[in-house]
Design a protein around this motif. Sequence first.
Motif, PDB file in Angstrom:
ATOM      1  N   ALA A 181      21.170 -21.824  16.305  1.00 42.62           N
ATOM      2  CA  ALA A 181      21.017 -20.741  17.273  1.00 42.62           C
ATOM      3  C   ALA A 181      20.168 -19.618  16.680  1.00 42.62           C
ATOM      4  CB  ALA A 181      22.386 -20.203  17.670  1.00 42.62           C
ATOM      5  N   PRO A 182      19.282 -19.020  17.495  1.00 48.30           N
ATOM      6  CA  PRO A 182      18.456 -17.905  16.993  1.00 48.30           C
ATOM      7  C   PRO A 182      19.310 -16.664  16.768  1.00 48.30           C
ATOM      8  CG  PRO A 182      18.119 -18.205  19.342  1.00 48.30           C
ATOM      9  CD  PRO A 182      18.984 -19.349  18.892  1.00 48.30           C
ATOM     10  N   THR A 183      18.845 -15.798  15.866  1.00 48.41           N
ATOM     11  CA  THR A 183      19.552 -14.563  15.543  1.00 48.41           C
ATOM     12  C   THR A 183      18.648 -13.368  15.773  1.00 48.41           C
ATOM     13  OG1 THR A 183      18.869 -14.596  13.229  1.00 48.41           O
ATOM     14  CG2 THR A 183      20.880 -15.791  13.788  1.00 48.41           C
ATOM     15  N   ALA A 184      19.259 -12.189  15.893  1.00 50.18           N
ATOM     16  CA  ALA A 184      18.494 -10.960  16.105  1.00 50.18           C
ATOM     17  C   ALA A 184      17.646 -10.600  14.901  1.00 50.18           C
ATOM     18  CB  ALA A 184      19.448  -9.801  16.441  1.00 50.18           C
ATOM     19  N   ASP A 185      18.073 -11.067  13.712  1.00 52.88           N
ATOM     20  CA  ASP A 185      17.331 -10.755  12.495  1.00 52.88           C
ATOM     21  C   ASP A 185      16.156 -11.695  12.269  1.00 52.88           C
ATOM     22  OD1 ASP A 185      19.102  -8.764  12.045  1.00 52.88           O
ATOM     23  OD2 ASP A 185      20.369  -9.932  10.670  1.00 52.88           O
ATOM     24  N   GLY A 186      16.004 -12.691  13.129  1.00 50.71           N
ATOM     25  CA  GLY A 186      14.890 -13.605  12.968  1.00 50.71           C
ATOM     26  C   GLY A 186      15.129 -14.687  11.951  1.00 50.71           C
ATOM     27  N   ASP A 187      16.410 -14.927  11.551  1.00 51.24           N
ATOM     28  CA  ASP A 187      16.681 -15.981  10.587  1.00 51.24           C
ATOM     29  C   ASP A 187      16.364 -17.334  11.208  1.00 51.24           C
ATOM     30  OD1 ASP A 187      17.611 -14.077   8.829  1.00 51.24           O
ATOM     31  OD2 ASP A 187      19.656 -14.182   9.627  1.00 51.24           O
ATOM     32  N   PRO A 188      15.697 -18.211  10.484  1.00 53.25           N
ATOM     33  CA  PRO A 188      15.357 -19.529  11.044  1.00 53.25           C
ATOM     34  C   PRO A 188      16.595 -20.382  11.211  1.00 53.25           C
ATOM     35  CG  PRO A 188      14.799 -19.440   8.716  1.00 53.25           C
ATOM     36  CD  PRO A 188      15.229 -18.059   9.105  1.00 53.25           C
ATOM     37  N   PRO A 189      16.662 -21.198  12.250  1.00 50.95           N
ATOM     38  CA  PRO A 189      17.821 -22.090  12.426  1.00 50.95           C
ATOM     39  C   PRO A 189      17.885 -23.104  11.303  1.00 50.95           C
ATOM     40  CG  PRO A 189      16.084 -22.631  13.985  1.00 50.95           C
ATOM     41  CD  PRO A 189      15.673 -21.355  13.324  1.00 50.95           C
TER      42      PRO A 189
ATOM     43  N   SER B  96       0.824  -1.206   0.000  1.00 50.66           N
ATOM     44  CA  SER B  96       0.000   0.000   0.000  1.00 50.66           C
ATOM     45  C   SER B  96       0.857   1.254   0.000  1.00 50.66           C
ATOM     46  CB  SER B  96      -0.936  -0.007   1.219  1.00 50.66           C
ATOM     47  OG  SER B  96      -1.726   1.150   1.256  1.00 50.66           O
ATOM     48  N   ALA B  97       1.922   1.248   0.786  1.00 47.27           N
ATOM     49  CA  ALA B  97       2.798   2.418   0.837  1.00 47.27           C
ATOM     50  C   ALA B  97       3.496   2.647  -0.497  1.00 47.27           C
ATOM     51  CB  ALA B  97       3.830   2.248   1.956  1.00 47.27           C
ATOM     52  N   MET B  98       3.963   1.575  -1.124  1.00 49.56           N
ATOM     53  CA  MET B  98       4.638   1.726  -2.414  1.00 49.56           C
ATOM     54  C   MET B  98       3.663   2.163  -3.502  1.00 49.56           C
ATOM     55  SD  MET B  98       7.488  -1.356  -2.483  1.00 49.56           S
ATOM     56  CE  MET B  98       6.345  -2.678  -2.061  1.00 49.56           C
ATOM     57  N   ALA B  99       2.382   1.760  -3.385  1.00 49.68           N
ATOM     58  CA  ALA B  99       1.380   2.214  -4.344  1.00 49.68           C
ATOM     59  C   ALA B  99       1.130   3.707  -4.208  1.00 49.68           C
ATOM     60  CB  ALA B  99       0.078   1.441  -4.145  1.00 49.68           C
ATOM     61  N   ARG B 100       1.381   4.260  -3.020  1.00 48.19           N
ATOM     62  CA  ARG B 100       1.237   5.712  -2.821  1.00 48.19           C
ATOM     63  C   ARG B 100       2.491   6.472  -3.227  1.00 48.19           C
ATOM     64  NH1 ARG B 100      -1.018   3.848   2.150  1.00 48.19           N
ATOM     65  NH2 ARG B 100       0.888   4.433   3.253  1.00 48.19           N
ATOM     66  N   GLY B 101       3.509   5.769  -3.714  1.00 49.35           N
ATOM     67  CA  GLY B 101       4.719   6.431  -4.174  1.00 49.35           C
ATOM     68  C   GLY B 101       5.816   6.501  -3.135  1.00 49.35           C
ATOM     69  N   GLU B 102       5.647   5.859  -1.996  1.00 51.85           N
ATOM     70  CA  GLU B 102       6.663   5.894  -0.952  1.00 51.85           C
ATOM     71  C   GLU B 102       7.735   4.848  -1.239  1.00 51.85           C
ATOM     72  OE1 GLU B 102       4.964   5.503   2.908  1.00 51.85           O
ATOM     73  OE2 GLU B 102       3.320   6.897   2.494  1.00 51.85           O
ATOM     74  N   VAL B 103       8.971   5.163  -0.835  1.00 50.40           N
ATOM     75  CA  VAL B 103      10.091   4.225  -0.977  1.00 50.40           C
ATOM     76  C   VAL B 103      10.224   3.460   0.336  1.00 50.40           C
ATOM     77  CG1 VAL B 103      12.555   3.967  -1.368  1.00 50.40           C
ATOM     78  CG2 VAL B 103      11.268   5.709  -2.624  1.00 50.40           C
ATOM     79  N   VAL B 104      10.101   2.141   0.269  1.00 48.83           N
ATOM     80  CA  VAL B 104      10.160   1.288   1.448  1.00 48.83           C
ATOM     81  C   VAL B 104      11.354   0.354   1.308  1.00 48.83           C
ATOM     82  CG1 VAL B 104       8.935  -0.400   2.854  1.00 48.83           C
ATOM     83  CG2 VAL B 104       7.652   1.382   1.646  1.00 48.83           C
ATOM     84  N   LEU B 105      12.192   0.303   2.337  1.00 51.88           N
ATOM     85  CA  LEU B 105      13.376  -0.555   2.324  1.00 51.88           C
ATOM     86  C   LEU B 105      13.077  -1.836   3.090  1.00 51.88           C
ATOM     87  CD1 LEU B 105      16.180   2.075   3.034  1.00 51.88           C
ATOM     88  CD2 LEU B 105      15.438   1.170   0.813  1.00 51.88           C
ATOM     89  N   PRO B 106      13.544  -2.986   2.600  1.00 52.03           N
ATOM     90  CA  PRO B 106      13.364  -4.246   3.341  1.00 52.03           C
ATOM     91  C   PRO B 106      14.083  -4.181   4.679  1.00 52.03           C
ATOM     92  CG  PRO B 106      14.012  -4.670   1.060  1.00 52.03           C
ATOM     93  CD  PRO B 106      14.210  -3.208   1.298  1.00 52.03           C
ATOM     94  N   ALA B 107      13.480  -4.755   5.707  1.00 52.09           N
ATOM     95  CA  ALA B 107      14.089  -4.823   7.025  1.00 52.09           C
ATOM     96  C   ALA B 107      14.836  -6.140   7.177  1.00 52.09           C
ATOM     97  CB  ALA B 107      13.021  -4.695   8.110  1.00 52.09           C
ATOM     98  N   THR B 108      15.876  -6.122   7.979  1.00 53.14           N
ATOM     99  CA  THR B 108      16.693  -7.327   8.148  1.00 53.14           C
ATOM    100  C   THR B 108      15.928  -8.439   8.850  1.00 53.14           C
ATOM    101  OG1 THR B 108      17.552  -6.400  10.215  1.00 53.14           O
ATOM    102  CG2 THR B 108      18.836  -6.018   8.205  1.00 53.14           C
ATOM    103  N   PHE B 109      14.891  -8.077   9.628  1.00 51.86           N
ATOM    104  CA  PHE B 109      14.151  -9.101  10.367  1.00 51.86           C
ATOM    105  C   PHE B 109      12.930  -9.597   9.583  1.00 51.86           C
ATOM    106  CE2 PHE B 109      12.874  -4.861  11.745  1.00 51.86           C
ATOM    107  CZ  PHE B 109      11.519  -4.865  11.433  1.00 51.86           C
ATOM    108  N   ASP B 110      12.721  -9.135   8.351  1.00 51.52           N
ATOM    109  CA  ASP B 110      11.592  -9.594   7.545  1.00 51.52           C
ATOM    110  C   ASP B 110      11.742 -11.065   7.190  1.00 51.52           C
ATOM    111  OD1 ASP B 110      10.333  -7.160   7.538  1.00 51.52           O
ATOM    112  OD2 ASP B 110      11.140  -6.510   5.602  1.00 51.52           O
ATOM    113  N   ASP B 111      10.598 -11.732   7.085  1.00 48.20           N
ATOM    114  CA  ASP B 111      10.575 -13.087   6.525  1.00 48.20           C
ATOM    115  C   ASP B 111      10.570 -12.907   5.013  1.00 48.20           C
ATOM    116  OD1 ASP B 111       9.972 -15.619   5.570  1.00 48.20           O
ATOM    117  OD2 ASP B 111       8.783 -16.135   7.336  1.00 48.20           O
ATOM    118  N   ASP B 112      11.749 -12.996   4.419  1.00 48.65           N
ATOM    119  CA  ASP B 112      11.900 -12.630   3.010  1.00 48.65           C
ATOM    120  C   ASP B 112      11.055 -13.506   2.085  1.00 48.65           C
ATOM    121  OD1 ASP B 112      14.006 -10.540   3.266  1.00 48.65           O
ATOM    122  OD2 ASP B 112      15.111 -12.213   4.149  1.00 48.65           O
ATOM    123  N   ALA B 113      10.906 -14.794   2.386  1.00 50.70           N
ATOM    124  CA  ALA B 113      10.106 -15.672   1.530  1.00 50.70           C
ATOM    125  C   ALA B 113       8.659 -15.214   1.493  1.00 50.70           C
ATOM    126  CB  ALA B 113      10.205 -17.114   2.024  1.00 50.70           C
TER     127      ALA B 113
END
Length: 627
Positions: A583-591, A509-526
Amino acid sequence: MQSIRDLYKSTARDTRIASKEYWLNVGFLSGHQWIWWNPNNNHPEELPVDDRIRSTFNRMATNHRTLISNLMQRDMAYEVFPNGANDASAQAAYTATEILYALAVDHNWERLREKNYINMLKGGTGVIAVDWDEKAQDSVETGLSIVECVVEPGAYDPEKARWWMKAQVFHPEEVQAMFDLSDLPEADASNGINPLAERLLEGHLGVEKVNPLTTVLTYYERPNPLEEEGKIIVDVGGNRVQEMKWPFPFTDRLNMVVGVETLVEHQWYGETIYSQARSPQVSYNLSKSNLSEHLRDAAVSRLLVPHSAIRIMEAMNDVPGNMHPYPDGLTPPAWLEPPQLPHWLQQLPADYRLDIDDIMGVHDVSRGKAPVNLESGTALSILAELDGTPVGRLLKEGSGMFGRMASMVLEMQEKFAKTKRIAVIDTGESPLSIEWEGKDIAGQYSAKVPLDSVIPRSRAAIQQMGMKLLEMGRIESMEDFARFIEMPGRRHLVNAMNPHVAKARRENSAMARGEVVLPATFDDDAVHIIEHNAFRTTPVYEMLDSEQQHVVDKHVEGHESDAAEAMGKMVGRAEAHPALGAAPTADGDPPVDPELMAMAPDMGLEGADTGEPLDPASMVDTMMASL
């Protein structure tokens, strides 16, 4: 041309019977059901007061609420069909559709729709007038009943008639401000133009006159051989306070739409089933009142005693078990029992109640009551469809009215809306805003309200069908399941059950309004890649300019790079020590278990561009080479 006021009075004679039915139905629905129509003054009046019981059991009002609830169960949806096969027409049609959704919220079309249904049910006819407000630079839609408008006599298709007129009432000071009048106009209307309320308030209720109101008549005549440029005239108190040429971009029809509850041949206005329901409602009230009178009389207990035992009765007391002698040879005292009513007389009110329900098309299923031992969602759905038959035509009539009204509104917006506006659309997931002006409509104003979008649906049947599709694997996520069964608060459900999906949709929705959104390191990229790729298949993405589309594409590629980088880190940690891979990570990467890396093709991430699983091994090699 005769005066506007005289023209209105003479034309209103054609609809006097429909107006009479309207006011009587208004009275019955408001609880005034012991009334009659006085032909001498053409006003409803209360029956003369006597000592009889007059109870009102307003079954009509109960059914009216049920009907309105069923008619308004689902919000309207809008579609604008492109008039060409090219991409520009398709994009303009999509823009026009979103504009309609924004106008529906800003102008409260759902409330207008409810008022229109009420007008159609009470008087058989509903009218929606469409005007343009120069000061606000916006369209104005007004719902009118049969007593608030007239059409050129003899017109069978009111929307294609030569002229029509609406009658509205406002406070005198408001009328003075609306038309910048030097003098305060005369208050020539009381309580609107409702003779029923006026007679009831000023009659036996003993209420003083209500606030004074002024009648405003507006005459619309579209261009025709007798009036080439058309005209609009506003009359207040017999004086023309405003006069102009026909301003609307369409000339083949008037600026209003008409719908009827029951179609009547050879006349532009219709009838209503409510008029037929009044007779059994009167009988229902009468039968219940007579039963109440019987109850009142039967509640008085009477004791029969011999005349010679009167003195003995004076010595009686209320001590339990006490004996009281009475003269020999006399009949002992006995209670006089009231006569028992026959069963058919007790059943009569229920029969009248069923008659009212049958006429108005309201039954147990309409009120949400399912027959005993019926649990099948399919059976419930069939019963709901059959029960909705009486209101099916009304739904179709209302949908057609709003489709034609929306077409006129778009045509007017295209011609008159010259400034940029922001339309905020609730997509069900997150708000979406688009910037538009009149020229963006580009001639795409063939609007329609799909009937399937407003037909009442059995929620139990939908839920059961959703459960079957979920069990069959046709629905693969709870988010899709909640959307399918139209679960209330599904946005909060998605936020709680899968916050990464909710975040990805907010980013869309934000990108449809023309905003630039950067991926976060803790996002579930898949998850983000799946949601963003789904967004890139929508018309919203297609309407974005090349620069905005490039921002979306780079955002998805960023998730792809983050996913490769995260997997590279996990592989490196696993190679350093197997325990670090879990081991768990701060970015939320799955073990990751290092031994499972060889199975990566079967569990890899989806590519941003192709949607195909990526080979984690090649991703790691590429990643390690770049480090």
